[in-house]
Design a protein around this motif. Structure first.
Motif, PDB file in Angstrom:
ATOM      1  N   LEU A   1     -27.588  -9.913  30.121  1.00  0.00           N
ATOM      2  CA  LEU A   1     -26.302 -10.204  30.739  1.00  0.00           C
ATOM      3  C   LEU A   1     -25.325  -9.062  30.508  1.00  0.00           C
ATOM      4  O   LEU A   1     -24.596  -8.654  31.423  1.00  0.00           O
ATOM      5  N   TRP A   2     -25.318  -8.528  29.289  1.00  0.00           N
ATOM      6  CA  TRP A   2     -24.422  -7.423  29.001  1.00  0.00           C
ATOM      7  C   TRP A   2     -24.788  -6.180  29.795  1.00  0.00           C
ATOM      8  O   TRP A   2     -23.915  -5.430  30.221  1.00  0.00           O
TER       9      TRP A   2
ATOM     10  N   PHE B   1     -22.157  -3.428  23.441  1.00  0.00           N
ATOM     11  CA  PHE B   1     -23.582  -3.520  23.760  1.00  0.00           C
ATOM     12  C   PHE B   1     -24.433  -2.845  22.683  1.00  0.00           C
ATOM     13  O   PHE B   1     -25.403  -3.421  22.197  1.00  0.00           O
ATOM     14  N   VAL B   2     -24.064  -1.631  22.317  1.00  0.00           N
ATOM     15  CA  VAL B   2     -24.863  -0.886  21.337  1.00  0.00           C
ATOM     16  C   VAL B   2     -24.805  -1.535  19.963  1.00  0.00           C
ATOM     17  O   VAL B   2     -25.818  -1.610  19.255  1.00  0.00           O
ATOM     18  N   SER B   3     -23.634  -2.035  19.565  1.00  0.00           N
ATOM     19  CA  SER B   3     -23.523  -2.623  18.230  1.00  0.00           C
ATOM     20  C   SER B   3     -24.237  -3.965  18.128  1.00  0.00           C
ATOM     21  O   SER B   3     -24.689  -4.339  17.048  1.00  0.00           O
TER      22      SER B   3
ATOM     23  N   TYR C   1     -27.971  -1.362  11.272  1.00  0.00           N
ATOM     24  CA  TYR C   1     -26.736  -0.631  11.018  1.00  0.00           C
ATOM     25  C   TYR C   1     -25.496  -1.495  11.221  1.00  0.00           C
ATOM     26  O   TYR C   1     -24.447  -1.214  10.645  1.00  0.00           O
ATOM     27  N   THR C   2     -25.581  -2.482  12.091  1.00  0.00           N
ATOM     28  CA  THR C   2     -24.460  -3.393  12.325  1.00  0.00           C
ATOM     29  C   THR C   2     -24.988  -4.821  12.303  1.00  0.00           C
ATOM     30  O   THR C   2     -26.195  -5.043  12.274  1.00  0.00           O
ATOM     31  N   ARG C   3     -24.077  -5.777  12.319  1.00  0.00           N
ATOM     32  CA  ARG C   3     -24.466  -7.181  12.423  1.00  0.00           C
ATOM     33  C   ARG C   3     -24.119  -7.694  13.806  1.00  0.00           C
ATOM     34  O   ARG C   3     -23.087  -7.341  14.360  1.00  0.00           O
ATOM     35  N   ARG C   4     -24.962  -8.559  14.323  1.00  0.00           N
ATOM     36  CA  ARG C   4     -24.687  -9.154  15.626  1.00  0.00           C
ATOM     37  C   ARG C   4     -23.462 -10.048  15.563  1.00  0.00           C
ATOM     38  O   ARG C   4     -23.170 -10.645  14.535  1.00  0.00           O
ATOM     39  N   GLU C   5     -22.790 -10.149  16.684  1.00  0.00           N
ATOM     40  CA  GLU C   5     -21.698 -11.107  16.824  1.00  0.00           C
ATOM     41  C   GLU C   5     -22.300 -12.499  16.708  1.00  0.00           C
ATOM     42  O   GLU C   5     -23.303 -12.810  17.350  1.00  0.00           O
ATOM     43  N   ALA C   6     -21.702 -13.345  15.892  1.00  0.00           N
ATOM     44  CA  ALA C   6     -22.269 -14.667  15.622  1.00  0.00           C
ATOM     45  C   ALA C   6     -22.353 -15.535  16.874  1.00  0.00           C
ATOM     46  O   ALA C   6     -23.269 -16.347  17.013  1.00  0.00           O
ATOM     47  N   THR C   7     -21.427 -15.362  17.790  1.00  0.00           N
ATOM     48  CA  THR C   7     -21.426 -16.196  18.992  1.00  0.00           C
ATOM     49  C   THR C   7     -22.178 -15.561  20.156  1.00  0.00           C
ATOM     50  O   THR C   7     -22.195 -16.120  21.244  1.00  0.00           O
ATOM     51  N   GLU C   8     -22.780 -14.415  19.936  1.00  0.00           N
ATOM     52  CA  GLU C   8     -23.507 -13.719  20.999  1.00  0.00           C
ATOM     53  C   GLU C   8     -24.936 -14.260  21.068  1.00  0.00           C
ATOM     54  O   GLU C   8     -25.821 -13.803  20.366  1.00  0.00           O
ATOM     55  N   ASN C   9     -25.146 -15.251  21.916  1.00  0.00           N
ATOM     56  CA  ASN C   9     -26.480 -15.848  22.020  1.00  0.00           C
ATOM     57  C   ASN C   9     -26.971 -15.917  23.459  1.00  0.00           C
ATOM     58  O   ASN C   9     -27.910 -16.627  23.770  1.00  0.00           O
TER      59      ASN C   9
END
Length: 108
Positions: free
Chosen positions: A53-54, A29-31, A40-48
């Motif tokens: 929801l998280w 969730f935080v990342s 600081y981080t990159r989003r997960e590509a499939t997290e849309n």
């Protein structure tokens, strides 16, 4: 009294095994949320699906684990007779040991 200290170590290490799930959910969730927004981080590509929801998943899992952890450690802490300022942080660190072991094993 030493057997209760050993019990405290065992309880927290054993609780750390299922504790891997809430720690991973919090990191995910935080990342993908605040840390990605700050760069600081990159989003997960499939997290849309969005972060709401998280939150619906993360909050109950973390709260239930926290309550179980607290209920398991309360009676043990009273029998160990350590200062609460020493016992609770040590318990948290011992609970994180299995997660840290997986992180180290995964990076090898």
């Amino acid at each position: 009294m030493w057997k209760w200290r050993l019990t405290a170590v065992g309880v927290n290490l054993l609780l750390g095994i299922p504790g891997i799930v809430p720690v991973w959910l919090l990191w995910y969730f935080v990342s993908n949320g605040p840390l990605a927004e700050m760069g600081y981080t990159r989003r997960e590509a499939t997290e849309n699906d969005g972060m709401m929801l998280w939150l619906v998943i993360v909050v109950p899992v973390v709260v239930v684990f926290g309550i179980l952890w607290w209920l398991a450690n309360g009676p043990v802490r009273r029998r160990v007779r350590l200062d609460p300022l020493l016992y609770w942080p040590a318990g948290v660190l011992l609970t994180l040991v299995p997660t840290l072991a997986l992180i180290v094993a995964g990076s090898v």
